[in-house]
Design a protein around this motif. Structure first.
Motif, short mmCIF file in Angstrom:
data_model
loop_
_atom_site.label_atom_id
_atom_site.label_comp_id
_atom_site.label_asym_id
_atom_site.label_seq_id
_atom_site.Cartn_x
_atom_site.Cartn_y
_atom_site.Cartn_z
N HIS A 1 -1.22 -11.02 10.53
CA HIS A 1 -1.86 -9.85 10.60
C HIS A 1 -1.05 -8.51 10.73
O HIS A 1 -0.16 -8.62 11.88
N PRO A 2 -0.92 -7.36 10.06
CA PRO A 2 0.16 -6.41 10.23
C PRO A 2 -0.22 -5.81 11.78
O PRO A 2 0.85 -5.37 12.34
N VAL A 3 -1.17 -5.84 12.01
CA VAL A 3 -1.48 -5.37 13.71
C VAL A 3 -0.41 -6.07 14.55
O VAL A 3 0.18 -5.48 15.57
N THR B 1 -6.90 -5.62 2.70
CA THR B 1 -7.86 -5.25 3.96
C THR B 1 -7.12 -4.25 4.76
O THR B 1 -7.82 -3.89 5.84
N GLU B 2 -5.83 -4.35 5.02
CA GLU B 2 -5.16 -3.54 6.13
C GLU B 2 -4.21 -2.74 5.30
O GLU B 2 -2.99 -2.53 5.94
N ARG B 3 -4.35 -2.08 4.44
CA ARG B 3 -3.21 -1.14 3.59
C ARG B 3 -2.38 -0.17 4.63
O ARG B 3 -1.24 -0.33 4.50
N LEU C 1 -0.14 -2.05 7.20
CA LEU C 1 0.90 -2.69 6.44
C LEU C 1 1.95 -1.52 5.93
O LEU C 1 3.12 -1.89 6.14
N LYS C 2 1.36 -0.73 5.63
CA LYS C 2 2.44 0.70 5.33
C LYS C 2 3.16 0.92 6.50
O LYS C 2 4.47 1.24 6.47
N GLU C 3 2.49 0.96 7.63
CA GLU C 3 3.30 1.34 8.95
C GLU C 3 4.43 0.23 9.23
O GLU C 3 5.49 0.35 9.50
N VAL C 4 4.02 -1.03 8.98
CA VAL C 4 4.88 -2.11 9.17
C VAL C 4 6.21 -2.16 8.25
O VAL C 4 7.19 -2.07 8.62
N GLN D 1 0.09 -5.34 -6.93
CA GLN D 1 -1.19 -5.01 -6.18
C GLN D 1 -0.90 -3.75 -5.22
O GLN D 1 -1.72 -2.94 -5.13
N PHE D 2 0.12 -3.84 -4.47
CA PHE D 2 0.44 -2.65 -3.39
C PHE D 2 0.82 -1.36 -4.21
O PHE D 2 0.29 -0.37 -3.88
#
Ligand code: AMP
Length: 301
Positions: free
Chosen positions: A131-133, A159-161, A164-167, A183-184
């Motif tokens: 999970h990106p978080v 679900t966590e776009r 994910l951008k932050e990561v 997709q992204f």
């Protein structure tokens, strides 16, 4: 160009699981798997791995023996009462279609690693697919990070776009497969995808194209690397994770980005030749080197 560090330590963070894998000709139940497992075994061939993960009290001693062999630091391998993460996947004849049969998080639900001091200081970090978080939380703790490699999956793009951008913005190397890249970025053209992803921050975008190899977008440069030809694919599970682990290890050894991709590709080719971790775990240094020699000939050809 040498961009890696020379101290040879890698921090690997991801899932550790017991997988049930079905192919058209075979089925294996509860075998050692997980993104961090494949990455650790691959990276452990040539770097000092610090593993960050969580397992339940059902985790087999044989798995623990493998981790002890492949790593130098297990202080952030947490064992909790409960079930180890487990995942089931079924492959179709062409290998390209993988169906997830089940995902049982078990103790992975409680995964919220607090890094030990020595692990906070590891400069080369591979955040395998989680999970990106969680990826962000680990990154925040890494006080001496020099090179961050991240992997992701379609689920988080859906679900966590934003997270994910932050990561992606915080990493140096993004690993993404060709479908996820489309997709992204919502672009079909590969070069456009590279440009959109680079604009988020990372200097290196590696697009994994399965049996067609990989593309590296670095600055204005595009390089392509082929694959080591495999006659008999047995189980492609974990190839992307071994690829990432191999890249991290080479960067820790001070190798170039291209050499790192070549190492990752050699380890990925070994992964798909056997069920689970078997072939990559047992691979000799000579065999890895032989595959790297071949892969060097595929550069931009
Ligand atoms: P790959 O073949 O590179 O996609 O990685 C396969 C590994 O990822 C398997 O060994 C699974 O245990 C693990 N895995 C599957 N789904 C997830 C998930 N949602 N989060 C973390 N790891 C997962």
């Amino acid at each position: 160009m040498t961009i890696g560090m020379s101290n040879n330590n890698t921090l690997i963070v991801g899932s550790i699981g017991l997988d049930t894998i079905e192919t058209i000709s075979d089925r294996k139940e509860s075998i050692l798997g997980g993104s961090a497992t494949y990455a650790t075994i691959a990276a452990g061939k040539s770097s000092d791995v610090h593993l960050v993960g969580i397992i339940g009290d059902d985790f087999p001693p044989s798995g623990m023996k493998i981790f002890k062999e492949a790593t130098v630091d297990l202080s952030n391998l947490e064992q909790k009462k409960g079930k180890t993460f487990s995942w089931g996947g079924r492959y179709a004849k062409d290998w390209d279609n993988r169906q997830t049969l089940f995902t049982e998080l078990g103790v992975f639900k409680e995964f919220d690693p607090v890094l030990k001091q020595q692990n906070k200081e590891v400069p080369i970090i591979f955040l395998a697919n989680i999970h990106p978080v969680l990826q962000l939380s680990v990154l925040d703790q890494c006080t001496k990070r020099k090179f961050v490699i991240i992997d992701t999956m379609n689920l988080w793009i859906d679900t966590e776009r934003e997270k994910l951008k932050e990561v992606i913005s915080s990493c140096d190397v993004l690993l993404i497969n060709e479908f996820e890249a489309e997709q992204f970025t919502r672009r079909k053209n590969h070069d456009d995808q590279g440009t959109v992803l680079q604009a988020l921050g990372p200097q290196n975008i590696i697009v994994k194209c399965g049996s067609k190899g990989a593309k590296l977008y670095a600055g204005h440069q595009l390089d392509t690397i082929g694959v080591f030809p495999i006659k008999n694919v047995i189980d492609p599970t974990g190839a992307g994770d071994a690829f990432g682990g191999g890249i991290a290890a080479s960067l820790a050894n001070g190798e170039t980005m291209i050499e790192s991709i070549i190492n990752g590709s050699a380890l990925a080719s070994l992964t798909i030749e056997g069920f689970g971790i078997d072939t990559v775990y047992n691979a000799s240094v000579d065999e890895i080197e032989k595959r790297k020699e071949h892969l060097r000939t595929t550069l931009n050809s």
